[in-house]
Design a protein around this motif. Structure first.
Motif, PDB file in Angstrom:
ATOM      1  N   ALA A  58       0.832  -1.203   0.000  1.00 22.17           N
ATOM      2  CA  ALA A  58       0.000   0.000   0.000  1.00 22.17           C
ATOM      3  C   ALA A  58       0.867   1.253   0.000  1.00 22.17           C
ATOM      4  O   ALA A  58       0.572   2.230  -0.698  1.00 22.17           O
ATOM      5  N   GLN A  59       1.942   1.229   0.767  1.00 21.12           N
ATOM      6  CA  GLN A  59       2.843   2.386   0.811  1.00 21.12           C
ATOM      7  C   GLN A  59       3.501   2.611  -0.549  1.00 21.12           C
ATOM      8  O   GLN A  59       3.622   3.750  -1.007  1.00 21.12           O
ATOM      9  N   GLU A  60       3.932   1.540  -1.187  1.00 22.74           N
ATOM     10  CA  GLU A  60       4.578   1.679  -2.498  1.00 22.74           C
ATOM     11  C   GLU A  60       3.617   2.232  -3.534  1.00 22.74           C
ATOM     12  O   GLU A  60       4.005   3.035  -4.393  1.00 22.74           O
ATOM     13  N   LEU A  61       2.353   1.804  -3.470  1.00 21.08           N
ATOM     14  CA  LEU A  61       1.360   2.211  -4.464  1.00 21.08           C
ATOM     15  C   LEU A  61       0.640   3.511  -4.080  1.00 21.08           C
ATOM     16  O   LEU A  61      -0.242   3.965  -4.827  1.00 21.08           O
ATOM     17  N   PHE A  62       0.999   4.067  -2.908  1.00 21.91           N
ATOM     18  CA  PHE A  62       0.345   5.287  -2.418  1.00 21.91           C
ATOM     19  C   PHE A  62      -1.166   5.090  -2.285  1.00 21.91           C
ATOM     20  O   PHE A  62      -1.973   5.933  -2.666  1.00 21.91           O
ATOM     21  N   LEU A  63      -1.537   3.935  -1.718  1.00 21.52           N
ATOM     22  CA  LEU A  63      -2.942   3.607  -1.474  1.00 21.52           C
ATOM     23  C   LEU A  63      -3.169   3.456   0.025  1.00 21.52           C
ATOM     24  O   LEU A  63      -2.268   3.063   0.771  1.00 21.52           O
ATOM     25  N   ALA A  64      -4.382   3.734   0.450  1.00 19.46           N
ATOM     26  CA  ALA A  64      -4.765   3.392   1.810  1.00 19.46           C
ATOM     27  C   ALA A  64      -4.894   1.870   1.878  1.00 19.46           C
ATOM     28  O   ALA A  64      -5.352   1.232   0.921  1.00 19.46           O
ATOM     29  N   GLN A  65      -4.471   1.266   2.986  1.00 20.32           N
ATOM     30  CA  GLN A  65      -4.501  -0.185   3.061  1.00 20.32           C
ATOM     31  C   GLN A  65      -5.893  -0.771   2.870  1.00 20.32           C
ATOM     32  O   GLN A  65      -6.028  -1.812   2.216  1.00 20.32           O
ATOM     33  N   PRO A  66      -6.971  -0.141   3.406  1.00 15.59           N
ATOM     34  CA  PRO A  66      -8.307  -0.698   3.131  1.00 15.59           C
ATOM     35  C   PRO A  66      -8.636  -0.736   1.642  1.00 15.59           C
ATOM     36  O   PRO A  66      -9.280  -1.683   1.158  1.00 15.59           O
ATOM     37  N   SER A  67      -8.206   0.275   0.899  1.00 18.87           N
ATOM     38  CA  SER A  67      -8.453   0.290  -0.548  1.00 18.87           C
ATOM     39  C   SER A  67      -7.713  -0.853  -1.233  1.00 18.87           C
ATOM     40  O   SER A  67      -8.262  -1.533  -2.112  1.00 18.87           O
ATOM     41  N   LEU A  68      -6.464  -1.081  -0.828  1.00 16.18           N
ATOM     42  CA  LEU A  68      -5.696  -2.186  -1.390  1.00 16.18           C
ATOM     43  C   LEU A  68      -6.362  -3.515  -1.065  1.00 16.18           C
ATOM     44  O   LEU A  68      -6.491  -4.387  -1.936  1.00 16.18           O
ATOM     45  N   SER A  69      -6.801  -3.673   0.172  1.00 18.51           N
ATOM     46  CA  SER A  69      -7.449  -4.922   0.582  1.00 18.51           C
ATOM     47  C   SER A  69      -8.724  -5.169  -0.217  1.00 18.51           C
ATOM     48  O   SER A  69      -9.017  -6.307  -0.595  1.00 18.51           O
ATOM     49  N   ARG A  70      -9.473  -4.110  -0.498  1.00 17.57           N
ATOM     50  CA  ARG A  70     -10.696  -4.270  -1.285  1.00 17.57           C
ATOM     51  C   ARG A  70     -10.374  -4.700  -2.715  1.00 17.57           C
ATOM     52  O   ARG A  70     -11.096  -5.522  -3.297  1.00 17.57           O
ATOM     53  N   GLN A  71      -9.312  -4.147  -3.285  1.00 16.86           N
ATOM     54  CA  GLN A  71      -8.925  -4.548  -4.643  1.00 16.86           C
ATOM     55  C   GLN A  71      -8.545  -6.027  -4.687  1.00 16.86           C
ATOM     56  O   GLN A  71      -8.941  -6.752  -5.611  1.00 16.86           O
ATOM     57  N   ILE A  72      -7.781  -6.483  -3.704  1.00 14.86           N
ATOM     58  CA  ILE A  72      -7.385  -7.887  -3.668  1.00 14.86           C
ATOM     59  C   ILE A  72      -8.606  -8.779  -3.445  1.00 14.86           C
ATOM     60  O   ILE A  72      -8.745  -9.837  -4.072  1.00 14.86           O
ATOM     61  N   ALA A  73      -9.499  -8.353  -2.564  1.00 14.03           N
ATOM     62  CA  ALA A  73     -10.710  -9.139  -2.303  1.00 14.03           C
ATOM     63  C   ALA A  73     -11.564  -9.251  -3.561  1.00 14.03           C
ATOM     64  O   ALA A  73     -12.108 -10.324  -3.871  1.00 14.03           O
ATOM     65  N   ALA A  74     -11.683  -8.153  -4.321  1.00 15.05           N
ATOM     66  CA  ALA A  74     -12.460  -8.176  -5.564  1.00 15.05           C
ATOM     67  C   ALA A  74     -11.807  -9.096  -6.585  1.00 15.05           C
ATOM     68  O   ALA A  74     -12.491  -9.841  -7.311  1.00 15.05           O
ATOM     69  N   LEU A  75     -10.473  -9.083  -6.638  1.00 15.85           N
ATOM     70  CA  LEU A  75      -9.755  -9.957  -7.575  1.00 15.85           C
ATOM     71  C   LEU A  75      -9.933 -11.416  -7.190  1.00 15.85           C
ATOM     72  O   LEU A  75     -10.146 -12.288  -8.063  1.00 15.85           O
TER      73      LEU A  75
END
Length: 313
Positions: free
Chosen positions: A22-39
């Motif tokens: 999340a830090q590398e992609l400049f994303l909030a961790q909840p947003s990253l988690s949602r993307q992975i969950a959707a995938l």
């Protein structure tokens, strides 16, 4: 599958941690988690094993990772093709090379490229030749300079274009006087204290194989060093080392002696994918690589007597 989901998946897989990704992609961790969950929902299976210390790929994740990297590389290539409209004023090139080339040929290539195209971002990856070919096959690199000796297998979509054949030489401290010899045999070298590269180096593998084939055991003064350290240790007189001839150019603190009986050499190649078109920026890099090789090994140069440039006609 959306590109942002695949980009997040690749970052988590590479870093092994949601927070760092999340830090590398400049994303909030909840947003990253949602993307992975959707995938994972779209894939119908879990892609990661979660643990307090981090994450690892499941079998499904292992299957998806190289596909995701190729898809991301193709999307990047499409963007690079559009950058052609900007006349090479923007874009990026990802070049891989072994450390022995990064301290010699690659430095000249990057200087020439930066001078000609200052708006292009340059990304360099150092590594062994096999790992670089694998990275390019996964779409992580546009081009790579790789070293071969004899036949070498490559992925079906990878082409190797020979650039030059280069002698291996023994380097010693200019102050120590060892370089006054014109030649050294492998048997003589075995009795001299050596600064040995890390066993991950292609060069170390080649020299170890030569000693083993001759039934010789080398005398090791220092083992496991990386390229910069090897050169510095040799300059200080700690021992000698076997390096490609190009490494010695413009290094007055080192002397080189030809290694004979047997004489060892290597071929430097430009690796590129045949299933993905190069961007304008990458094509410019390819052209500058060819021009730089022709220039540094031109007749009359210091390197010409120890390097044979491959024909590209």
């Amino acid at each position: 599958m959306k590109l942002d989901q695949l980009r997040s998946f690749e970052a988590v897989a590479r870093l092994g941690h949601f927070t760092r990704a999340a830090q590398e992609l400049f994303l909030a961790q909840p947003s990253l988690s949602r993307q992975i969950a959707a995938l994972e929902a779209e894939a119908g299976t879990e892609l990661f094993r979660r643990a307090p210390a981090g994450v690892t790929l499941t079998a499904a994740g292992e299957v998806l990772l190289p596909i995701a990297r190729r898809m991301l590389a193709d999307a990047s290539a499409a963007r690079e093709q559009l950058d052609e409209l900007a006349g090479l004023r923007q874009g990026s090139v990802r070049l891989g090379a072994p450390p022995t080339l990064c301290v010699s040929l690659v430095a000249d290539v990057l200087a020439a490229y930066r001078s000609a195209h200052p708006g292009i971002e340059l990304h360099i990856t150092e590594g062994g030749s096999r790992s670089l070919v694998a990275a390019m096959d996964e779409g992580a690199l546009d081009l790579a300079l790789v070293v071969t000796r004899g036949e070498q297998r490559t992925p079906p979509a990878t082409q190797l274009v020979p650039l030059l054949s280069e002698e291996l030489v023994v380097i010693s401290s200019a102050a120590a006087g060892e370089g006054e010899r014109r030649e050294l045999t492998l048997a003589q070298l075995a009795n001299m204290p050596q600064v040995a590269f890390s066993r991950s180096y292609d060069l170390r593998v080649a020299t170890d194989a030569a000693f083993a084939a001759a039934g010789l055991t080398p005398t090791i003064a220092v083992e496991g060093a990386e390229m910069d350290a090897v050169l510095r240790f040799v300059e200080r007189g700690i021992g000698v080392a076997v390096v490609p001839a190009m490494v010695v150019i413009d290094r007055p603190g080192l002397r080189s002696t030809l290694l004979v009986r047997p004489q060892l050499s290597r071929t430097v190649n430009l690796a590129r994918r045949t299933d993905v078109g190069l961007s304008a920026a990458a094509r410019a890099m390819e052209r500058i690589v060819f021009e730089t090789v022709d220039r540094v090994a031109a007749p009359g140069t210091e390197l010409a007597r120890r390097v044979d440039v491959a024909s590209r006609a």
